[in-house]
Design a protein around this motif. Structure first.
Motif, PDB file in Angstrom:
ATOM      1  N   LEU A  46      46.613  65.036 -54.616  1.00 27.07           N
ATOM      2  CA  LEU A  46      47.296  65.594 -53.447  1.00 27.07           C
ATOM      3  C   LEU A  46      47.348  64.581 -52.310  1.00 27.07           C
ATOM      4  O   LEU A  46      48.356  64.469 -51.600  1.00 27.07           O
ATOM      5  N   GLU A  47      46.263  63.839 -52.119  1.00 27.17           N
ATOM      6  CA  GLU A  47      46.280  62.782 -51.111  1.00 27.17           C
ATOM      7  C   GLU A  47      47.325  61.724 -51.467  1.00 27.17           C
ATOM      8  O   GLU A  47      48.007  61.192 -50.590  1.00 27.17           O
ATOM      9  N   ASN A  48      47.457  61.439 -52.752  1.00 26.60           N
ATOM     10  CA  ASN A  48      48.441  60.457 -53.188  1.00 26.60           C
ATOM     11  C   ASN A  48      49.859  60.914 -52.855  1.00 26.60           C
ATOM     12  O   ASN A  48      50.685  60.137 -52.374  1.00 26.60           O
ATOM     13  N   THR A  49      50.136  62.192 -53.072  1.00 23.18           N
ATOM     14  CA  THR A  49      51.462  62.728 -52.772  1.00 23.18           C
ATOM     15  C   THR A  49      51.722  62.777 -51.278  1.00 23.18           C
ATOM     16  O   THR A  49      52.806  62.423 -50.804  1.00 23.18           O
ATOM     17  N   ALA A  50      50.723  63.210 -50.515  1.00 25.72           N
ATOM     18  CA  ALA A  50      50.912  63.390 -49.075  1.00 25.72           C
ATOM     19  C   ALA A  50      50.989  62.065 -48.325  1.00 25.72           C
ATOM     20  O   ALA A  50      51.789  61.913 -47.391  1.00 25.72           O
ATOM     21  N   ALA A  51      50.163  61.083 -48.711  1.00 23.34           N
ATOM     22  CA  ALA A  51      50.061  59.840 -47.938  1.00 23.34           C
ATOM     23  C   ALA A  51      50.896  58.695 -48.497  1.00 23.34           C
ATOM     24  O   ALA A  51      51.149  57.717 -47.803  1.00 23.34           O
ATOM     25  N   GLU A  52      51.312  58.788 -49.780  1.00 24.64           N
ATOM     26  CA  GLU A  52      52.065  57.722 -50.441  1.00 24.64           C
ATOM     27  C   GLU A  52      51.379  56.357 -50.280  1.00 24.64           C
ATOM     28  O   GLU A  52      51.958  55.392 -49.792  1.00 24.64           O
ATOM     29  N   PRO A  53      50.135  56.238 -50.697  1.00 26.82           N
ATOM     30  CA  PRO A  53      49.429  54.953 -50.564  1.00 26.82           C
ATOM     31  C   PRO A  53      49.926  53.946 -51.592  1.00 26.82           C
ATOM     32  O   PRO A  53      50.501  54.307 -52.628  1.00 26.82           O
ATOM     33  N   HIS A  54      49.699  52.680 -51.320  1.00 24.03           N
ATOM     34  CA  HIS A  54      50.003  51.647 -52.302  1.00 24.03           C
ATOM     35  C   HIS A  54      49.201  50.390 -52.000  1.00 24.03           C
ATOM     36  O   HIS A  54      48.605  50.261 -50.927  1.00 24.03           O
ATOM     37  N   LEU A  55      49.180  49.499 -52.964  1.00 26.38           N
ATOM     38  CA  LEU A  55      48.514  48.211 -52.833  1.00 26.38           C
ATOM     39  C   LEU A  55      49.562  47.107 -52.848  1.00 26.38           C
ATOM     40  O   LEU A  55      50.541  47.185 -53.593  1.00 26.38           O
ATOM     41  N   LEU A  56      49.349  46.088 -52.042  1.00 29.95           N
ATOM     42  CA  LEU A  56      50.120  44.859 -52.117  1.00 29.95           C
ATOM     43  C   LEU A  56      49.160  43.754 -52.564  1.00 29.95           C
ATOM     44  O   LEU A  56      48.151  43.512 -51.888  1.00 29.95           O
ATOM     45  N   ILE A  57      49.442  43.133 -53.694  1.00 26.91           N
ATOM     46  CA  ILE A  57      48.548  42.105 -54.239  1.00 26.91           C
ATOM     47  C   ILE A  57      49.354  40.823 -54.383  1.00 26.91           C
ATOM     48  O   ILE A  57      50.398  40.805 -55.037  1.00 26.91           O
ATOM     49  N   GLU A  58      48.846  39.739 -53.787  1.00 23.94           N
ATOM     50  CA  GLU A  58      49.590  38.486 -53.773  1.00 23.94           C
ATOM     51  C   GLU A  58      48.746  37.361 -54.354  1.00 23.94           C
ATOM     52  O   GLU A  58      47.555  37.223 -54.045  1.00 23.94           O
ATOM     53  N   SER A  59      49.368  36.581 -55.214  1.00 18.22           N
ATOM     54  CA  SER A  59      48.776  35.370 -55.764  1.00 18.22           C
ATOM     55  C   SER A  59      49.713  34.214 -55.436  1.00 18.22           C
ATOM     56  O   SER A  59      50.806  34.429 -54.908  1.00 18.22           O
ATOM     57  N   PRO A  60      49.336  32.984 -55.743  1.00 26.57           N
ATOM     58  CA  PRO A  60      50.245  31.866 -55.469  1.00 26.57           C
ATOM     59  C   PRO A  60      51.588  31.986 -56.177  1.00 26.57           C
ATOM     60  O   PRO A  60      52.585  31.437 -55.715  1.00 26.57           O
ATOM     61  N   SER A  61      51.643  32.739 -57.286  1.00 24.59           N
ATOM     62  CA  SER A  61      52.880  32.797 -58.067  1.00 24.59           C
ATOM     63  C   SER A  61      53.607  34.127 -58.009  1.00 24.59           C
ATOM     64  O   SER A  61      54.731  34.240 -58.509  1.00 24.59           O
ATOM     65  N   ALA A  62      53.011  35.184 -57.414  1.00 23.14           N
ATOM     66  CA  ALA A  62      53.658  36.500 -57.428  1.00 23.14           C
ATOM     67  C   ALA A  62      53.120  37.373 -56.305  1.00 23.14           C
ATOM     68  O   ALA A  62      52.020  37.145 -55.789  1.00 23.14           O
ATOM     69  N   LYS A  63      53.927  38.364 -55.920  1.00 23.59           N
ATOM     70  CA  LYS A  63      53.508  39.376 -54.971  1.00 23.59           C
ATOM     71  C   LYS A  63      53.961  40.725 -55.509  1.00 23.59           C
ATOM     72  O   LYS A  63      55.153  40.950 -55.735  1.00 23.59           O
ATOM     73  N   LEU A  64      52.985  41.625 -55.759  1.00 25.55           N
ATOM     74  CA  LEU A  64      53.262  42.900 -56.407  1.00 25.55           C
ATOM     75  C   LEU A  64      52.956  44.067 -55.484  1.00 25.55           C
ATOM     76  O   LEU A  64      52.006  44.034 -54.701  1.00 25.55           O
ATOM     77  N   LEU A  65      53.771  45.114 -55.601  1.00 24.54           N
ATOM     78  CA  LEU A  65      53.516  46.389 -54.931  1.00 24.54           C
ATOM     79  C   LEU A  65      53.117  47.377 -56.018  1.00 24.54           C
ATOM     80  O   LEU A  65      53.856  47.553 -56.993  1.00 24.54           O
ATOM     81  N   VAL A  66      51.967  48.017 -55.862  1.00 25.69           N
ATOM     82  CA  VAL A  66      51.430  48.894 -56.901  1.00 25.69           C
ATOM     83  C   VAL A  66      51.286  50.307 -56.351  1.00 25.69           C
ATOM     84  O   VAL A  66      50.624  50.522 -55.330  1.00 25.69           O
ATOM     85  N   ARG A  67      51.909  51.258 -57.031  1.00 25.93           N
ATOM     86  CA  ARG A  67      51.747  52.678 -56.727  1.00 25.93           C
ATOM     87  C   ARG A  67      51.059  53.346 -57.907  1.00 25.93           C
ATOM     88  O   ARG A  67      50.916  52.740 -58.984  1.00 25.93           O
ATOM     89  N   THR A  68      50.653  54.598 -57.711  1.00 27.49           N
ATOM     90  CA  THR A  68      49.971  55.291 -58.794  1.00 27.49           C
ATOM     91  C   THR A  68      50.440  56.731 -58.878  1.00 27.49           C
ATOM     92  O   THR A  68      50.999  57.279 -57.924  1.00 27.49           O
ATOM     93  N   GLY A  69      50.191  57.360 -60.031  1.00 32.39           N
ATOM     94  CA  GLY A  69      50.500  58.755 -60.252  1.00 32.39           C
ATOM     95  C   GLY A  69      50.015  59.175 -61.618  1.00 32.39           C
ATOM     96  O   GLY A  69      50.232  58.459 -62.603  1.00 32.39           O
ATOM     97  N   GLN A  70      49.304  60.314 -61.688  1.00 30.90           N
ATOM     98  CA  GLN A  70      48.772  60.824 -62.945  1.00 30.90           C
ATOM     99  C   GLN A  70      47.929  59.784 -63.686  1.00 30.90           C
ATOM    100  O   GLN A  70      47.971  59.670 -64.905  1.00 30.90           O
ATOM    101  N   GLY A  71      47.176  58.994 -62.907  1.00 27.65           N
ATOM    102  CA  GLY A  71      46.287  58.005 -63.500  1.00 27.65           C
ATOM    103  C   GLY A  71      46.972  56.756 -63.997  1.00 27.65           C
ATOM    104  O   GLY A  71      46.330  55.910 -64.627  1.00 27.65           O
ATOM    105  N   ARG A  72      48.266  56.604 -63.710  1.00 26.39           N
ATOM    106  CA  ARG A  72      49.008  55.429 -64.163  1.00 26.39           C
ATOM    107  C   ARG A  72      49.322  54.517 -62.988  1.00 26.39           C
ATOM    108  O   ARG A  72      49.330  54.938 -61.844  1.00 26.39           O
ATOM    109  N   LEU A  73      49.607  53.251 -63.300  1.00 26.24           N
ATOM    110  CA  LEU A  73      49.951  52.262 -62.288  1.00 26.24           C
ATOM    111  C   LEU A  73      51.404  51.839 -62.470  1.00 26.24           C
ATOM    112  O   LEU A  73      51.820  51.475 -63.571  1.00 26.24           O
TER     113      LEU A  73
END
Length: 249
Positions: A46-73
């Protein structure tokens, strides 16, 4: 090493909330990224649905945005979000960042790293990562503290009105144990009310109505009614009331 930004997430990934803003940590190693991704996909639904959290992960070669739902990435190219997302496990995310999972130490082998927050003054933000290994040999990921066994978890009401409103909105809907006559239904509304019904051959029969407050029990969202008991939120599609499982319709 990586840079990790938590958006609408507590620094220890224990909960999500829309007004938390973002926090950036730099000089993060592979073991922390793996642990953080594991914790993130276990966030309260419910917190995931209400707040829409995400991660931004950056390395020298890539920058990814990661969301989740039902235990999946669900992983997006943060530099071009028009590209289709990919569903990956934590090791797959590392590979997308250009670092194979095999090169990353497991959480059980690496001491908990200190997280260094990017700021002009070099302020330090330290998050303690707890590591443990369960008896069957699997490695338990960190970032979620180990809760003691207890028979009656305490209920703590959500005091922040904005958070409570978001959780009520996410929980609102109609849930049923089935579609045949004799099955039961719950109708949860965003204004803090719940109706209890039974499916009959001619439609539905109301068994009662009540009000509820949003609370946390053992770290998970639940709805505490005034008179009729507690409704456990298992995920955005499933609630449990008096040991009966109700599915969203």
């Amino acid at each position: 090493m990586f840079t990790v930004t938590l958006v609408h997430l507590a620094p220890d990934l224990s909960h999500a909330q829309a007004d938390l803003g973002s926090t950036t940590f730099g000089d993060i190693d592979e073991s922390y990224v793996l642990a953080a991704l594991e914790s993130f996909r276990g966030i309260d639904p419910l917190e995931n649905t209400a707040a829409e959290p995400h991660l931004l992960i950056e390395s020298p070669s890539a920058k990814l945005l990661v969301r989740t739902g039902q235990g999946r990435l669900f992983v997006y190219n943060a530099r071009n979000t028009a590209e289709p997302f990919a569903e990956l496990d934590p090791a797959g995310v590392l590979r997308q960042l250009g670092r194979p999972a095999a090169s990353a130490a497991t959480p059980a082998e690496t001491p908990a790293p200190a997280l260094v927050s990017h700021s002009r003054h070099g302020a330090l933000a330290i998050v303690i990562i707890t590591l443990a290994v369960i008896l069957n040999g699997y490695t338990v990921y960190s970032f979620v503290h180990i809760r003691p066994v207890r028979t009656a978890p305490a209920v703590t009401f959500v005091a922040d009105s904005q958070s409570a409103e978001g959780l009520r909105t996410a929980a609102a809907g109609r849930y049923a144990t089935g579609s045949e006559p004799g099955n039961r239904m719950l109708e949860i509304t965003a204004d803090g009310h719940v109706r209890f019904l039974r499916i009959t051959a001619s439609g539905r029969r109301t068994l009662g109505e009540d009000t509820y407050r949003v609370a946390k029990r053992d770290g998970r969202t639940c709805l505490v009614t005034s008179a009729k008991g507690l409704i456990d939120i298992r995920d955005i599609y499933t609630v449990v009331y008096f040991h009966d499982t109700y599915r969203r319709r």
